[in-house]
Design a protein around this motif. Structure first.
Motif, short mmCIF file in Angstrom:
data_model
loop_
_atom_site.label_atom_id
_atom_site.label_comp_id
_atom_site.label_asym_id
_atom_site.label_seq_id
_atom_site.Cartn_x
_atom_site.Cartn_y
_atom_site.Cartn_z
N SER A 198 0.85 -1.20 0.00
CA SER A 198 0.00 0.00 0.00
C SER A 198 0.88 1.25 0.00
O SER A 198 2.04 1.21 0.42
CB SER A 198 -0.93 0.01 1.21
OG SER A 198 -0.18 0.02 2.42
N THR A 199 0.33 2.34 -0.49
CA THR A 199 1.07 3.61 -0.57
C THR A 199 0.14 4.75 -0.21
O THR A 199 -1.04 4.76 -0.58
CB THR A 199 1.64 3.84 -1.98
OG1 THR A 199 2.68 2.90 -2.22
CG2 THR A 199 2.22 5.25 -2.13
N GLU A 200 0.67 5.74 0.51
CA GLU A 200 -0.12 6.91 0.89
C GLU A 200 0.64 8.17 0.49
O GLU A 200 1.83 8.31 0.80
CB GLU A 200 -0.38 6.90 2.39
CG GLU A 200 -1.35 7.97 2.87
CD GLU A 200 -1.78 7.75 4.30
OE1 GLU A 200 -2.73 8.42 4.74
OE2 GLU A 200 -1.15 6.92 5.00
N VAL A 201 -0.04 9.06 -0.19
CA VAL A 201 0.53 10.32 -0.63
C VAL A 201 0.05 11.41 0.32
O VAL A 201 -1.17 11.59 0.51
CB VAL A 201 0.11 10.65 -2.08
CG1 VAL A 201 0.64 12.02 -2.50
CG2 VAL A 201 0.62 9.57 -3.03
N LEU A 202 0.98 12.15 0.92
CA LEU A 202 0.64 13.21 1.87
C LEU A 202 0.56 14.54 1.14
O LEU A 202 1.46 14.89 0.36
CB LEU A 202 1.69 13.27 2.97
CG LEU A 202 1.96 11.95 3.71
CD1 LEU A 202 3.03 12.14 4.77
CD2 LEU A 202 0.68 11.40 4.31
#
Length: 389
Positions: free
Chosen positions: A208-212
């Motif tokens: 999974s990846t999260e962009v801030l």
């Protein structure tokens, strides 16, 4: 928005609706006398009533009714607690908001519900506050839409949906699958977490990846796996499966990502500042709606909202689970009660132990989580607040 989640939400919402229901044949409704005095000092155009009605088989039912005329000297808006990921009592939320009166709002991810994702208070279905979509619509469910037109309250019940889009600086676009939603119930998602989420985002699976993002949508960086604190005043895009792959391919530090969510469906007069999704129509175009029967035939506490022919908003709490005092209502009975109050359109909001009405800081009804159980204020996701104008 994402169809996989729509199906999961629909099943969850129906399960929550039917919890604790018992079979009952929907009888007719007859009128009863007013049961307690009306609080004094309410703004012009606002009225509060407590009524005892008799259902067709003679069982009593207690109603708590707020009438808000289009020209009332109040503002009607959604309210939630310190964060959408948590829950709070209606009375506590009303006090923080400075509300004259308030009722509970949407269904939410209660810890005793099916497929609980770990964040009690997360709305299940549409929730819009101050014109911003903070939870996506559930397909096939009606919503209460509130706003203003030339300084007057506009209220209507309508079938609505939400659409969301993510657009990267390189021109690539993809669907936004949800807002403030715990990802992972379907394989491939991109979910937007807003500042209103109020806590760390969930720990994501491997890959999974999260962009801030800053408040204006500038990419601050990414983290893999997803999960952790949100930037102060900012948001994030949280991807799993193909959604994570898309974010890694198109999100670049220092570039902008545009995130848009909007309501679609029947337009309302004026603006739509607040929207709350319900579980079913109760009344449509001045007649009982067969959609109500889909919720079952159990008599339960219910919270409902309706609109009269002149545009007056009705917020109605129906007590139940108190033998000999208030039997609750089936969805069809609730529709008849709303018709008797003048509603031409009405929908069912969250009910059961969540049904709560507060006026002038005082709990007016008797919420119970079990039959003949103690009166207990349940912590809920959100509510409808009536504020001084």
């Amino acid at each position: 928005m994402g169809s996989g989640r729509t199906g999961t939400l629909a099943a969850t919402l129906l399960a929550l609706t039917l919890m604790g229901c018992t079979a009952s044949t929907p009888p007719s409704v007859s009128s009863g006398p007013a049961a307690s005095p009306t609080p004094s000092g309410l703004p012009t155009g606002m009225r509060y009533r407590e009524l005892t009605e008799r259902l067709g088989d003679g069982e009593p039912v207690r109603l708590y009714v707020l009438d808000i005329a289009p020209d009332a000297r109040v503002r009607v808006t959604g309210m939630h607690g310190s964060g959408l990921a948590g829950s709070e009592t209606v009375r506590s939320m009303a006090a923080s908001a400075g509300a004259i009166a308030a009722v509970n709002g949407t269904y939410y991810d209660i810890s005793t519900g099916r497929d609980y994702a770990g964040y009690e208070g997360d709305p299940l279905g549409l929730y819009v506050e101050n014109g911003r979509v903070l939870s996506e619509a559930l397909a096939g469910r009606p919503a209460l839409l509130l706003g203003e037109d030339a300084g007057r309250l506009t209220a209507r019940v309508a079938d609505t949906s939400t659409t969301g889009t993510v657009r990267a600086a390189d021109g690539a676009e993809r669907e936004l699958d949800g807002v403030d939603w715990v990802a992972g119930r379907v394989p491939d998602e991109v979910v937007s977490f807003t500042a209103e989420w109020g806590t760390d985002t969930p720990s994501g699976p491997v890959g999974s990846t999260e962009v801030l993002l800053t408040a204006d949508g500038t990419v601050l960086g990414t983290r893999t796996p997803a999960g952790g604190p949100l930037p102060e005043g900012g948001s994030s895009l949280y991807g799993i499966g193909d959604g994570a792959t898309w974010l890694r391919a198109h999100a670049r530090k220092g570039e902008n990502i545009a995130v848009s969510t909007r309501l679609t469906g029947a337009p309302a007069r004026g603006t739509v500042d607040t929207a709350l999704g319900g579980s079913a129509w109760l009344v449509r175009d001045g007649a009982l709606d067969p959609d109500a029967a889909r919720l079952g035939t159990g008599r339960e506490p219910r919270t409902a909202a309706g609109v009269t022919a002149d545009g007056t908003l009705l917020l109605v709490a129906i007590d139940g689970r108190a033998k000999g005092v208030s039997a609750g209502a089936t969805p069809t009975e609730a529709g008849r009660l709303l018709l008797s109050l003048g509603a031409v359109d009405a929908l069912n909001l969250d009910g059961g132990g969540s049904t709560t009405v507060v006026v002038d800081g005082e709990l007016r009804n008797s919420p119970r989580s079990t039959d003949n159980g103690p009166v207990t204020e349940r912590r809920v996701a959100d509510g409808i607040a009536i504020l001084p104008k």
